[in-house]
Design an enzyme around this catalytic site. Structure first.
Site, PDB file in Angstrom:
ATOM      1  N   ASP A  70       0.810  -1.227   0.000  1.00 58.35           N
ATOM      2  CA  ASP A  70       0.000   0.000   0.000  1.00 58.35           C
ATOM      3  C   ASP A  70       0.846   1.282   0.000  1.00 58.35           C
ATOM      4  O   ASP A  70       0.365   2.339  -0.384  1.00 58.35           O
ATOM      5  CB  ASP A  70      -0.942   0.021   1.217  1.00 58.35           C
ATOM      6  CG  ASP A  70      -0.195  -0.156   2.540  1.00 58.35           C
ATOM      7  OD1 ASP A  70       1.042  -0.305   2.524  1.00 58.35           O
ATOM      8  OD2 ASP A  70      -0.843  -0.150   3.604  1.00 58.35           O
ATOM      9  N   HIS A  71       2.104   1.193   0.394  1.00 61.04           N
ATOM     10  CA  HIS A  71       2.913   2.413   0.516  1.00 61.04           C
ATOM     11  C   HIS A  71       3.619   2.782  -0.786  1.00 61.04           C
ATOM     12  O   HIS A  71       3.445   3.864  -1.318  1.00 61.04           O
ATOM     13  CB  HIS A  71       3.973   2.238   1.618  1.00 61.04           C
ATOM     14  CG  HIS A  71       3.460   2.441   3.004  1.00 61.04           C
ATOM     15  ND1 HIS A  71       2.484   1.666   3.553  1.00 61.04           N
ATOM     16  CD2 HIS A  71       3.799   3.349   3.946  1.00 61.04           C
ATOM     17  CE1 HIS A  71       2.243   2.081   4.787  1.00 61.04           C
ATOM     18  NE2 HIS A  71       3.030   3.106   5.053  1.00 61.04           N
ATOM     19  N   ASP A 125       4.122  -0.924  11.280  1.00 57.63           N
ATOM     20  CA  ASP A 125       3.639   0.397  10.905  1.00 57.63           C
ATOM     21  C   ASP A 125       3.045   1.031  12.155  1.00 57.63           C
ATOM     22  O   ASP A 125       2.281   0.392  12.882  1.00 57.63           O
ATOM     23  CB  ASP A 125       2.572   0.297   9.812  1.00 57.63           C
ATOM     24  CG  ASP A 125       2.295   1.666   9.244  1.00 57.63           C
ATOM     25  OD1 ASP A 125       2.852   1.995   8.178  1.00 57.63           O
ATOM     26  OD2 ASP A 125       1.559   2.444   9.882  1.00 57.63           O
ATOM     27  N   ARG A 385      -0.216  12.998   9.931  1.00 59.82           N
ATOM     28  CA  ARG A 385       1.094  13.606  10.215  1.00 59.82           C
ATOM     29  C   ARG A 385       1.338  14.785   9.284  1.00 59.82           C
ATOM     30  O   ARG A 385       1.074  14.685   8.087  1.00 59.82           O
ATOM     31  CB  ARG A 385       2.218  12.576  10.011  1.00 59.82           C
ATOM     32  CG  ARG A 385       2.166  11.518  11.087  1.00 59.82           C
ATOM     33  CD  ARG A 385       3.363  10.594  11.077  1.00 59.82           C
ATOM     34  NE  ARG A 385       3.233   9.760  12.261  1.00 59.82           N
ATOM     35  CZ  ARG A 385       3.510   8.477  12.313  1.00 59.82           C
ATOM     36  NH1 ARG A 385       3.993   7.856  11.249  1.00 59.82           N
ATOM     37  NH2 ARG A 385       3.340   7.795  13.430  1.00 59.82           N
ATOM     38  N   SER A 541       6.940   7.432  12.844  1.00 62.86           N
ATOM     39  CA  SER A 541       6.761   6.115  12.232  1.00 62.86           C
ATOM     40  C   SER A 541       7.533   5.010  12.944  1.00 62.86           C
ATOM     41  O   SER A 541       8.369   5.264  13.802  1.00 62.86           O
ATOM     42  CB  SER A 541       7.210   6.172  10.777  1.00 62.86           C
ATOM     43  OG  SER A 541       8.594   5.912  10.698  1.00 62.86           O
ATOM     44  N   ARG A 543       9.417   2.947  11.145  1.00 61.81           N
ATOM     45  CA  ARG A 543      10.426   2.492  10.176  1.00 61.81           C
ATOM     46  C   ARG A 543      11.759   2.199  10.851  1.00 61.81           C
ATOM     47  O   ARG A 543      12.395   3.072  11.435  1.00 61.81           O
ATOM     48  CB  ARG A 543      10.579   3.513   9.042  1.00 61.81           C
ATOM     49  CG  ARG A 543      11.063   4.868   9.447  1.00 61.81           C
ATOM     50  CD  ARG A 543      10.954   5.868   8.295  1.00 61.81           C
ATOM     51  NE  ARG A 543       9.564   6.224   8.039  1.00 61.81           N
ATOM     52  CZ  ARG A 543       9.158   7.431   7.639  1.00 61.81           C
ATOM     53  NH1 ARG A 543      10.027   8.381   7.406  1.00 61.81           N
ATOM     54  NH2 ARG A 543       7.880   7.673   7.446  1.00 61.81           N
TER      55      ARG A 543
HETATM   56  C1  MIC Z   1       4.099   6.633   8.245  1.00 63.10           C
HETATM   57  O1  MIC Z   1       2.929   6.931   8.289  1.00 63.10           O
HETATM   58  O2  MIC Z   1       5.012   7.368   8.654  1.00 63.10           O
HETATM   59  C2  MIC Z   1       4.476   5.284   7.651  1.00 63.10           C
HETATM   60  C3  MIC Z   1       5.098   5.518   6.334  1.00 63.10           C
HETATM   61  O3  MIC Z   1       3.318   4.512   7.460  1.00 63.10           O
HETATM   62  C4  MIC Z   1       5.424   4.584   8.629  1.00 63.10           C
HETATM   63  C5  MIC Z   1       6.001   3.335   8.133  1.00 63.10           C
HETATM   64  C6  MIC Z   1       7.143   3.508   7.194  1.00 63.10           C
HETATM   65  O4  MIC Z   1       7.919   4.456   7.302  1.00 63.10           O
HETATM   66  O5  MIC Z   1       7.281   2.646   6.315  1.00 63.10           O
HETATM   67  C7  MIC Z   1       4.782   4.302   9.997  1.00 63.10           C
HETATM   68  O6  MIC Z   1       3.819   4.931  10.356  1.00 63.10           O
HETATM   69  O7  MIC Z   1       5.304   3.471  10.743  1.00 63.10           O
HETATM   70 FE1  SF4 Z   2       0.023   4.941   4.989  1.00 57.48          FE
HETATM   71 FE2  SF4 Z   2       1.337   5.684   7.195  1.00 57.48          FE
HETATM   72 FE3  SF4 Z   2      -0.109   7.429   5.817  1.00 57.48          FE
HETATM   73 FE4  SF4 Z   2      -1.320   5.551   7.155  1.00 57.48          FE
HETATM   74  S1  SF4 Z   2      -0.084   7.193   8.015  1.00 57.48           S
HETATM   75  S2  SF4 Z   2      -1.807   6.190   5.076  1.00 57.48           S
HETATM   76  S3  SF4 Z   2       0.060   3.843   6.929  1.00 57.48           S
HETATM   77  S4  SF4 Z   2       1.725   6.397   5.113  1.00 57.48           S
END
Ligand code: MIC
Ligand code: SF4
Length: 651
Positions: A70-71, A125, A385, A541, A543
C-alpha cells in the site's frame, strides 16, 4: 485499601492478562505478549521478511499474518515492483496472506477483513493501533519485532500506564471523530502518550461507529502512545456483521471498578471543528480561530480518514458542485471495498463530476508518493502527520483536518467551517458491505512450500553488518539535533527515497538530510560516531530504517533527553546504544564535532549498571548518562542487535 487481587481490570489489562507470556502486569516493567496476528506493509515489509528469512522459521506461527502492499505503489522504476514480487513470494511460501496492490491501505483493510476483538496484533507500521477501534490490542513495532512474532516469539513492551478517556455527550453535526483525536492531542501533546495506553469509555462511545473509533485510535499514534482501544459492543458487532464476520465478535469492556493511572473527560457536544497546524499534529487551533485562510490543495484519504462513512460525507458535500479553480482536490478511498461501494452507489461519480482527482486505494500523498503541494503551498489533508517536508515539498504548509472540513474547503478555496453547510444527513454504515477478497492471495499449503521460488530483485540488499557491543565507545558527535525529531527527519520517505527501503547502503545516503545534507558523508568519514538529540527523539513512524541507516553509517550510540517508544526499540534491535541525559542541562555541554568517550560500556551492561559517563574530550566535561536496559534488551545489546540475539537463541 482495596486488595489488588480483587480490583477490577481495565480492558487493556484484560487483554494483556490473556496474552502475557513473560513478566508480570506491573507498570513500568517489561512484559512479553503472545501475538495472535501480524501485519506488514511494503515499505517496512521487505526488511521484515528478509529478517524473517534470516531466522530460518519455515512457516509463520501466528493465527493470521497479512502482508499488505500500500505504501510504495508509485512504480517509477523497477524497485518497488520488484519488492512487491519479493513480498508476494515470501508470503506464499511461509504461510502469510498477501493483500495485493490495489486492495487498500493495510489498517483499513485489516479492520474490515481481519481484525478480531480481544486479539493482539502487531504491525510494522506505527498506525497499527487502528485495530483498537474494534477492541484489539494493536501495536506498531519495528519490522524485526514483527518478524520475531511471526516466528512465534513474544513481543515485548513496557507494561503501560492506562489512561481513561471518558467520552460524554454526542458530536454536533459536522463535527467529526477527527476533531475528537485532535482535541486529545491538544490536551496531551505529541509526547503525552509515551508509555501509556489510551482507553476510551463512557456514554459518548455509543454514538461512534467503528470507523470513527478507528480514526481516533489510529491517530493515537501521534500521542506517542503504546496503543489506544475502544470497547467491543453492539456497534462493533453490527460492523462485523456487515463485514460477514459476526462470528468473531465478543463483548469486551473494562470492569466498572477498574482503576486507571490518569483520567480525562471529553464532552463531545462541546467540540468544534479543529485543525493541526504546521508542522506538528499537536499544534491545534479551531477552524474559527484560523479563519478563512486561502488554500492551494486538499487531499482526502489515508488510514485515518478513508472509510466508506468518510467518503459518503465527502460525496454529499461535493454533490453538484465544482472544486474551486485555485484548488487541487485528490481523493484516495481507503480500500477496494470502499472504492467498490462508492462506484456502486454513485458517490464516485459525484466526486469525479465535482473535479476530484481520484487516486488508487493506497497511502499515496500521505507518505509523499505524489501530490506534493506547490512551493509554500497550503494543503489541507485528512491525514495524521504534518511533519516538515513529509509531503515532498520542503516549505509546504500542511494542516490536518476532518474530511468534512476538507471537502467544504475544496469548494470555497478557503479554510471553511463545515457547520456552515446546513443540515447534516444521518450518515449510516450499510447493513452489508460488498465482500470480495479476491485481491488477497492465500499462501500455499505447508507441504507445497518448497515449490515456491522467492523472487529477489537486484534492489534487495542484505541486512547491514552488526557487531557485539564494544567495551569502549570513543568517537565524535556527528550530529546534534533539537526536540521532537521525527523518523521523517532521520530517514525521510517520499517517492524518490522509498524505493530504496530494501537497500540500506543506498537509502543511508539520505539519512538526516532534512536537517543536514552533509550528515551521511560526514558520518561515513568519521567511521564511528554518536548522535545527540533533545526530547521525544524518534517520534512518528515505526520504520526501522531510521535505526538501520545510522547503523550502516557507523552510529554507535544516540544520546538524547528522551526517546519515542518504537524508535528506542528499533535502536536496540539494531544494536545502537540508547542513552539519556541524567540532567537535561548537560545537552548544552556537547557540540557537534566534539570528541566523546564512554568507557566500560560492555561491562556496565553485563552488570546491570545503568549510569555511565560520557567524557567530552573536547571541553573536558564529564556527563552522567543513563543506559536503561532490562534483562532481555541487555542481551540484545550485547549480541549486537535482535537478529544476532535471535539467531543465537535459536542455536
Ligand atoms: C508513516 O505513516 O510514517 C508510515 C510511512 O506509514 C510509517 C512506516 C514507514 O515508514 O514505512 C509508519 O507509520 O510506521
Ligand atoms: Fe500509509 Fe502511514 Fe499514511 Fe497511514 S499514516 S496512510 S500507513 S503512510
Amino acid at each position: 485499601m482495596e486488595n489488588n487481587k480483587t480490583k477490577g481490570l481495565t480492558l487493556t489489562e484484560k487483554i494483556i492478562k490473556n496474552h502475557i507470556v513473560d513478566g508480570e502486569m506491573i507498570k513500568g516493567t517489561e512484559i512479553g505478549l503472545r501475538i495472535d496476528q501480524t501485519l506488514t506493509q511494503d515499505a517496512t515489509g521487505t526488511m521484515a521478511y528478509l529478517e524473517f528469512e534470516a531466522m530460518g522459521v519455515p512457516r509463520v506461527k501466528t493465527e493470521r499474518s497479512v502482508a499488505y502492499i500500500d505504501h510504495n505503489t508509485l512504480q517509477s522504476g523497477f524497485e518497488n515492483a520488484d519488492d512487491h514480487r519479493f513480498i508476494g513470494s515470501v508470503a506464499k511460501k511461509h504461510g502469510i496472506y498477501f493483500s495485493r496492490p490495489g486492495n487498500g491501505i493495510c489498517h483499513q483493510v485489516h479492520l474490515e477483513r481481519f481484525g478480531i476483538p480481544g486479539k493482539t496484533l502487531i504491525g510494522s507500521d506505527s498506525h497499527t493501533p487502528t485495530g483498537g477501534g474494534i477492541g484489539m490490542i494493536a501495536i506498531g513495532a519495528g519490522g524485526l519485532d514483527v518478524a520475531v512474532a511471526m516466528g512465534g516469539g513474544a513481543y515485548y513492551i513496557t507494561m503501560p500506564k492506562i489512561v481513561k478517556v471518558e467520552l460524554t455527550g454526542k458530536l454536533n453535526p459536522w463535527v467529526a471523530a477527527k476533531d475528537v483525536i485532535l482535541e486529545v492531542l491538544r490536551r496531551l501533546s505529541v509526547k503525552g502518550g509515551v508509555g501509556k495506553v489510551i482507553e476510551y469509555c463512557g456514554e459518548g462511545v455509543k454514538s461512534l461507529s467503528v470507523p470513527e473509533r478507528a480514526t481516533i485510535t489510529n491517530m493515537g499514534a501521534e500521542l506517542g502512545a503504546t496503543t489506544s482501544i475502544f470497547p467491543s459492543d453492539e456497534i462493533t458487532k453490527k460492523f462485523l456483521k456487515a463485514q460477514k464476520r459476526e462470528e468473531v465478535w465478543v463483548e469486551l469492556s473494562a470492569d466498572p471498578d477498574a482503576e486507571y493511572d490518569e483520567e480525562l473527560t471529553i464532552n463531545l457536544s462541546e467540540l468544534a471543528p479543529l485543525a493541526a497546524c504546521p508542522h506538528s499534529p499537536d499544534n491545534i487551533k479551531s477552524v474559527e480561530e484560523i479563519g478563512p485562510m486561502k488554500i492551494d490543495q486538499v487531499c482526502i484519504g489515508s488510514c485515518t480518514n478513508s472509510s466508506l462513512l468518510d467518503m459518503m460525507k465527502v460525496a454529499h458535500i461535493l454533490k453538484g458542485k465544482t472544486v474551486h479553480p485555485d484548488v487541487s482536490l485528490s481523493i484516495a478511498p481507503g480500500s477496494k471495498q470502499v472504492l467498490n461501494m462508492l462506484a456502486e452507489n454513485g458517490a464516485l461519480a459525484i466526486m469525479i463530476d465535482a473535479g476530484a482527482r481520484i487516486l488508487e486505494s493506497a497511502c499515496g500523498p500521505c507518505i509523499g508518493m505524489g501530490q506534493s503541494p506547490n512551493s509554500k503551498g497550503i494543503s489541507l489533508r485528512t491525514f495524521n502527520r504534518n511533519f516538515e517536508g513529509r509531503s515532498g515539498t520542503k516549505d509546504g504548509q500542511i494542516y490536518l483536518v476532518s474530511p468534512e472540513i476538507a471537502a467544504a474547503s475544496a469548494l470555497t478555496g478557503v479554510l471553511t467551517d463545515p457547520r456552515t453547510l446546513g443540515e447534516m444527513p444521518d450518515f449510516k454504515l450499510p447493513e452489508e458491505f460488498i465482500i470480495n477478497d479476491n485481491m488477497i492471495a492465500l499462501p500455499v499449503d505447508e507441504k507445497d512450500m518448497d515449490s515456491v521460488e522467492i523472487l529477489r530483485g537486484p534492489n534487495i540488499k542484505p541486512f547491514p553488518e552488526t557487531a557485539p557491543l564494544q567495551e569502549t565507545i570513543d568517537c565524535g558527535c556527528s550530529l546534534k539535533v533539537g526536540d521532537n525529531i521525527t523518523t521523517d527527519h532521520i530517514m525521510p520517505a517520499g517517492a524518490k527515497i522509498l524505493p530504496l527501503r530494501s537497500n540500506i547502503p543506498a537509502i543511508s545516503n539520505y539519512c538526516f538530510t532534512v536537517c543536514d545534507e552533509k550528515f551521511p558523508e560526514r558520518a561515513k568519514s568519521m567511521g564511528q560516531s554518536i548522535i545527540v538529540g533533545g526530547v521525544n527523539y524518534g517520534q512518528g513512524s515505526s520504520r526501522e530504517h531510521a535505526a538501520l541507516a545510522p547503523l550502516y553509517l557507523g552510529v554507535k550510540a544516540v544520546l538524547v533527553k528522551s526517546f519515542a517508544r518504537i524508535h528506542r526499540a528499533n535502536l536496540i534491535n539494531a544494536g545502537i546504544l540508547p542513552l539519556t541525559f541524567v540532567s537535561e542541562a548537560d545537552y548544552e555541554n556537547i557540540a557537534e564535532g566534539d570528541n566523546l568517550v564512554i568507557e566500560g560500556v560492555r561491562e556496565a551492561v553485563i552488570n546491570g549498571v545503568t549510569e555511565l559517563t560520557v567524557v567530552n574530550k573536547t571541553n573536558g566535561k564529564s556527563i552522567p548518562v543513563l543506559c536503561e536496559l532490562t534483562g532481555r534488551t541487555k542481551d540484545i545489546m550485547l549480541a549486537g542487535g535482535l537478529l544476532d540475539y535471535t539467531r543465537e537463541s535459536l542455536k
